[in-house]
Write an enzyme that holds these catalytic residues in place. Structure first.
Site, PDB file in Angstrom:
ATOM      1  N   LYS A 173      69.252 -16.766  29.524  1.00 32.37           N
ATOM      2  CA  LYS A 173      68.990 -16.465  28.111  1.00 32.37           C
ATOM      3  C   LYS A 173      70.301 -16.440  27.331  1.00 32.37           C
ATOM      4  O   LYS A 173      71.160 -15.594  27.578  1.00 32.37           O
ATOM      5  CB  LYS A 173      68.315 -15.092  27.964  1.00 32.37           C
ATOM      6  CG  LYS A 173      67.877 -14.823  26.529  1.00 32.37           C
ATOM      7  CD  LYS A 173      67.412 -13.402  26.315  1.00 32.37           C
ATOM      8  CE  LYS A 173      68.473 -12.510  25.732  1.00 32.37           C
ATOM      9  NZ  LYS A 173      69.028 -12.953  24.436  1.00 32.37           N
ATOM     10  N   GLU A 248      80.255  -8.321  32.321  1.00 36.14           N
ATOM     11  CA  GLU A 248      81.490  -8.690  31.599  1.00 36.14           C
ATOM     12  C   GLU A 248      81.346  -8.113  30.205  1.00 36.14           C
ATOM     13  O   GLU A 248      80.566  -8.627  29.394  1.00 36.14           O
ATOM     14  CB  GLU A 248      81.627 -10.216  31.523  1.00 36.14           C
ATOM     15  CG  GLU A 248      81.885 -10.879  32.854  1.00 36.14           C
ATOM     16  CD  GLU A 248      83.260 -10.590  33.419  1.00 36.14           C
ATOM     17  OE1 GLU A 248      84.177 -10.260  32.651  1.00 36.14           O
ATOM     18  OE2 GLU A 248      83.418 -10.687  34.642  1.00 36.14           O
ATOM     19  N   CYS A 282      86.481 -11.638  23.461  1.00 36.69           N
ATOM     20  CA  CYS A 282      86.533 -10.388  24.237  1.00 36.69           C
ATOM     21  C   CYS A 282      87.966  -9.981  24.536  1.00 36.69           C
ATOM     22  O   CYS A 282      88.280  -8.794  24.596  1.00 36.69           O
ATOM     23  CB  CYS A 282      85.750 -10.550  25.533  1.00 36.69           C
ATOM     24  SG  CYS A 282      86.319 -11.946  26.533  1.00 36.69           S
ATOM     25  N   GLU A 383      86.292  -1.500  19.998  1.00 32.30           N
ATOM     26  CA  GLU A 383      86.359  -2.957  19.886  1.00 32.30           C
ATOM     27  C   GLU A 383      85.791  -3.382  18.537  1.00 32.30           C
ATOM     28  O   GLU A 383      84.611  -3.154  18.263  1.00 32.30           O
ATOM     29  CB  GLU A 383      85.540  -3.606  21.011  1.00 32.30           C
ATOM     30  CG  GLU A 383      85.639  -5.119  20.992  1.00 32.30           C
ATOM     31  CD  GLU A 383      84.705  -5.797  21.989  1.00 32.30           C
ATOM     32  OE1 GLU A 383      83.519  -5.414  22.065  1.00 32.30           O
ATOM     33  OE2 GLU A 383      85.163  -6.719  22.682  1.00 32.30           O
TER      34      GLU A 383
HETATM   35  N1  LIG Z   1      84.227  -9.714  29.205  1.00 38.66           N
HETATM   36  C1  LIG Z   1      83.954 -10.945  28.820  1.00 38.66           C
HETATM   37  O1  LIG Z   1      84.282 -11.917  29.479  1.00 38.66           O
HETATM   38  C2  LIG Z   1      83.228 -11.166  27.517  1.00 38.66           C
HETATM   39  C3  LIG Z   1      83.084 -12.477  27.039  1.00 38.66           C
HETATM   40  C4  LIG Z   1      82.426 -12.684  25.828  1.00 38.66           C
HETATM   41  C5  LIG Z   1      81.925 -11.612  25.114  1.00 38.66           C
HETATM   42  N2  LIG Z   1      82.082 -10.362  25.606  1.00 38.66           N
HETATM   43  C6  LIG Z   1      81.610  -9.208  24.828  1.00 38.66           C
HETATM   44  O2  LIG Z   1      80.360  -9.499  24.210  1.00 38.66           O
HETATM   45  C7  LIG Z   1      80.207  -8.695  23.043  1.00 38.66           C
HETATM   46  C8  LIG Z   1      79.701  -9.523  21.891  1.00 38.66           C
HETATM   47  O3  LIG Z   1      78.514 -10.156  22.227  1.00 38.66           O
HETATM   48  P1  LIG Z   1      77.083  -9.719  21.661  1.00 38.66           P
HETATM   49  O4  LIG Z   1      77.235  -9.053  20.334  1.00 38.66           O
HETATM   50  O5  LIG Z   1      76.207 -10.907  21.803  1.00 38.66           O
HETATM   51  O6  LIG Z   1      76.666  -8.632  22.733  1.00 38.66           O
HETATM   52  P2  LIG Z   1      75.251  -7.928  22.901  1.00 38.66           P
HETATM   53  O7  LIG Z   1      75.444  -6.919  23.963  1.00 38.66           O
HETATM   54  O8  LIG Z   1      74.696  -7.490  21.602  1.00 38.66           O
HETATM   55  O9  LIG Z   1      74.298  -9.110  23.399  1.00 38.66           O
HETATM   56  C9  LIG Z   1      74.606  -9.903  24.509  1.00 38.66           C
HETATM   57  C10 LIG Z   1      73.340 -10.484  25.089  1.00 38.66           C
HETATM   58  O10 LIG Z   1      72.533  -9.426  25.583  1.00 38.66           O
HETATM   59  C11 LIG Z   1      71.227  -9.508  25.052  1.00 38.66           C
HETATM   60  N3  LIG Z   1      70.671  -8.164  25.000  1.00 38.66           N
HETATM   61  C12 LIG Z   1      70.742  -7.262  23.977  1.00 38.66           C
HETATM   62  N4  LIG Z   1      70.104  -6.129  24.312  1.00 38.66           N
HETATM   63  C13 LIG Z   1      69.647  -6.296  25.583  1.00 38.66           C
HETATM   64  C14 LIG Z   1      68.920  -5.481  26.491  1.00 38.66           C
HETATM   65  N5  LIG Z   1      68.530  -4.246  26.185  1.00 38.66           N
HETATM   66  N6  LIG Z   1      68.636  -5.970  27.718  1.00 38.66           N
HETATM   67  C15 LIG Z   1      69.041  -7.203  28.073  1.00 38.66           C
HETATM   68  N7  LIG Z   1      69.709  -8.033  27.246  1.00 38.66           N
HETATM   69  C16 LIG Z   1      70.021  -7.588  26.017  1.00 38.66           C
HETATM   70  C17 LIG Z   1      71.414 -10.195  23.723  1.00 38.66           C
HETATM   71  O11 LIG Z   1      70.202 -10.750  23.268  1.00 38.66           O
HETATM   72  C18 LIG Z   1      72.471 -11.229  24.078  1.00 38.66           C
HETATM   73  O12 LIG Z   1      71.896 -12.343  24.701  1.00 38.66           O
HETATM   74  C19 LIG Z   1      81.584  -8.119  22.763  1.00 38.66           C
HETATM   75  O13 LIG Z   1      81.608  -6.774  23.149  1.00 38.66           O
HETATM   76  C20 LIG Z   1      82.490  -8.953  23.659  1.00 38.66           C
HETATM   77  O14 LIG Z   1      83.682  -8.314  24.046  1.00 38.66           O
HETATM   78  C21 LIG Z   1      82.718 -10.109  26.786  1.00 38.66           C
HETATM   79  C1  LIG Z   2      86.179 -15.013  28.316  1.00 35.72           C
HETATM   80  N1  LIG Z   2      86.582 -15.703  27.079  1.00 35.72           N
HETATM   81  C2  LIG Z   2      87.988 -15.383  26.816  1.00 35.72           C
HETATM   82  C3  LIG Z   2      86.466 -17.144  27.256  1.00 35.72           C
HETATM   83  C4  LIG Z   2      85.729 -15.361  25.973  1.00 35.72           C
HETATM   84  C5  LIG Z   2      85.691 -13.978  25.587  1.00 35.72           C
HETATM   85  O1  LIG Z   2      85.091 -13.631  24.587  1.00 35.72           O
END
Ligand SMILES: NC(=O)c1ccc[n+]([C@@H]2O[C@H](COP(=O)([O-])OP(=O)(O)OC[C@H]3O[C@@H](n4cnc5c(N)ncnc54)[C@H](O)[C@@H]3O)[C@@H](O)[C@H]2O)c1
Ligand SMILES: C[N+](C)(C)CC=O
Length: 492
Positions: A173, A248, A282, A383
């Site tokens: 998803k 992650e 991230c 963040e």
């Molecule tokens: N550590 C890494 O490698 C990495 C990489 C990219 C993004 N991120 C993090 O992602 C975040 C931003 O992304 P976002 O706003 O899409 O995050 P989010 O947590 O809002 O959503 C991420 C995904 O989870 C789904 N989701 C939401 N609620 C859920 C639930 N209760 N159960 C299961 N799935 C659910 C969403 O639909 C989406 O597909 C930031 O905090 C960023 O740091 C981390």
């Molecule tokens: C993991 N990276 C750096 C590619 C995307 C983070 O948001």
């Protein structure tokens, strides 16, 4: 065309749900896609279950799985330009960034294709006569893979490539905000001949689709990339069935600059660390932690250059930074800007929406720098995930390390110095999953990615990224069995 992919067929959501996907640069509709519900998730999990328990995937050889992944990689490169454009439209990032993502993804599929048949386990020298002892790896089963909106294709591929290489079947998803390129990825997987049921695509939001992907009894593992609060929820839900999890999550990443750093390069990378993709990364270097003696000159230069960053539509020539992904997300970032003003930080540039007709309908925000920040401020602790830099200062190496480690996260950080041993010393002391010395942001398929602390559980990429999707089994054979007569018994 229907855009859920379940058991090898493209279908509409069972309940007929749909969602309009918007272009973040102008709020215009880009596409109408299916919005699944729990019954679609159930069908997808059943298909993945059947493909795992009875289907051909588990019995393919590791080399055959590697060949499928190589074909997917070729398909990605053939459609590089088209995928880059779709990802750019959906996320707002520039086409150049999105094409780089496609290259990274291609390399990840090739990396795990090559790794698929390279490590069949090991023999163990037990020291016990007449024994053969072997450690082997097996797939975990059905994996739910859930990705965020900032790197939709990339984050999904970091999961999907190793999961498939290891022999798992998947329900995937993308974020409801940015689903478009993932639909194309699945078409490439279908064209590569991956058997029905091995990869199933559902589209929709977290509560309606992500949550049932996490709680479904037919799922053995949940791999999630996204925000901290969602990660906690997923961990709690998965705990009910003791599902495997990989998380992650977010970061609050320090960029530590010593006074002996090369000035021009450090300024240039500090800009890139935080403003690349509008800070929606991230590992964004959103905390500049700089030696007091260098701060004024460094921040003056940074502010000067931040004010010249060219904002615009990611598909337009010369644009360096696109919009925030959504109105809701921009509102959240603006809330953090207000908190910094309320808590006494000094606004040096940005802090508002850009003026001009070309920005009116999109979710743009100016690159923003806050000076005079302290570690207690919300802008330093949480963040922000937007184009907002906070500046703190230090006067000793120990203080720099203490500041950089003063976070509940631990994803990534940078150190800038011309003293090689100091660079290594500080890198060794930082409690972050990736540390760059005189660089910021690079990642490669060969090296693990992930966080300390609340930045996550487990690692993606590298050897560990494959291990996340494997069970380890010990097989022991007694080659000369005979009664051991441990229990002699007695008359009762
Ligand atoms: N550590 C890494 O490698 C990495 C990489 C990219 C993004 N991120 C993090 O992602 C975040 C931003 O992304 P976002 O706003 O899409 O995050 P989010 O947590 O809002 O959503 C991420 C995904 O989870 C789904 N989701 C939401 N609620 C859920 C639930 N209760 N159960 C299961 N799935 C659910 C969403 O639909 C989406 O597909 C930031 O905090 C960023 O740091 C981390
Ligand atoms: C993991 N990276 C750096 C590619 C995307 C983070 O948001």
């Amino acid at each position: 065309m229907p855009d859920l992919y379940i058991n090898g067929k493209w279908v509409d959501a069972a309940g007929g749900g749909t969602r309009t996907v918007l272009d973040p640069a102008n709020a215009q509709p880009l596409a109408e896609v299916a919005e699944a519900a729990s019954e679609d998730v159930d069908a997808a999990v059943r298909a993945a279950r059947e493909a795992f328990d009875a289907g051909p995937w588990r019995s393919t050889t590791a080399a055959e799985r590697g060949d499928y992944l190589r074909t997917v990689a070729d398909g990605l490169q053939e459609r590089r330009g088209e995928l880059g454009r779709i990802e750019s439209l959906d996320t707002g990032k520039t086409v150049a960034e999105a094409e780089t993502d496609v290259d990274d993804i291609t390399n990840v599929f090739r990396y795990y294709a090559d790794m698929a048949d390279k490590d069949a386990g090991r023999m163990v020298d037990t020291g016990v006569p007449n024994s053969i002892s072997r450690v082997v790896y097996e797939p975990i089963g059905v994996c739910s893979l859930i990705a965020p909106w900032n790197y939709p294709l990339l984050q999904m591929s970091w999961k999907l490539a190793p999961a498939l290489a290891a022999g798992n079947t998947c329900v995937i998803k993308p974020s409801e905000v940015t689903p478009l390129a993932t639909v194309e990825l699945v078409k490439i997987i279908e064209a590569a001949g991956v058997p029905a049921g091995v990869v199933n695509l559902v589209l929709g939001d977290g509560p309606g689709v992500g949550a049932p992907m996490t709680s479904h009894k037919g799922v053995d593992m949940v791999s999630f990339t996204g925000g901290l609060e969602t990660g906690k929820r997923i961990m709690a839900t998965a705990a009910a069935d003791v599902k495997n999890i990989a998380l992650e999550l977010g970061g609050k990443n320090p960029n530590v600059v010593f006074a002996d750093a090369d000035f021009d390069t450090a300024v240039d990378f500090a800009l890139n660390a935080v403003f690349f993709h509008s800070g929606q990364v991230c590992s964004a270097g959103a905390r500049l932690i700089i030696e007091e003696s260098l701060k004024d000159r460094f921040v003056d230069e940074l502010v000067e250059r931040a004010g010249k960053i060219k904002l615009g539509r990611g598909q337009d020539e010369g644009v360096e930074v696109g919009p925030m992904v959504s109105e809701q997300h921009r509102d959240k970032v603006e809330g953090y800007i207000q908190s910094a003003l309320d808590e006494g930080a000094t606004l040096r540039c940005g802090g508002k929406r850009p003026e001009g007709d070309q920005y009116r309908d999109g979710y743009f925000l100016e690159p923003t720098v806050f000076d005079d920040c302290t570690r207690e401020m919300t802008i330093v602790r949480e963040e922000v995930f937007g184009p907002v830099l906070s500046v703190e200062t230090f006067t000793s190496e120990e203080e720099a390390i203490a500041l950089a480690n003063d976070t509940e996260y631990g994803l990534a950080g940078g150190v800038w110095t011309s003293d090689a041993s100091r660079g290594q010393r500080v890198a060794g002391a930082l409690r972050h999953g990736t540390v760059w010395i005189n660089d910021f942001h690079p990642y490669v398929p060969q090296a693990e990615w992930g966080g300390f602390g609340k930045s996550g559980v487990g690692r993606e990429l590298g050897h560990h990224g494959l291990d996340e999707y494997r069970e380890t089994k010990h097989i022991w054979q007694n080659t000369a069995p005979e009664p051991m007569r441990w229990f002699q018994g007695e008359e009762r």
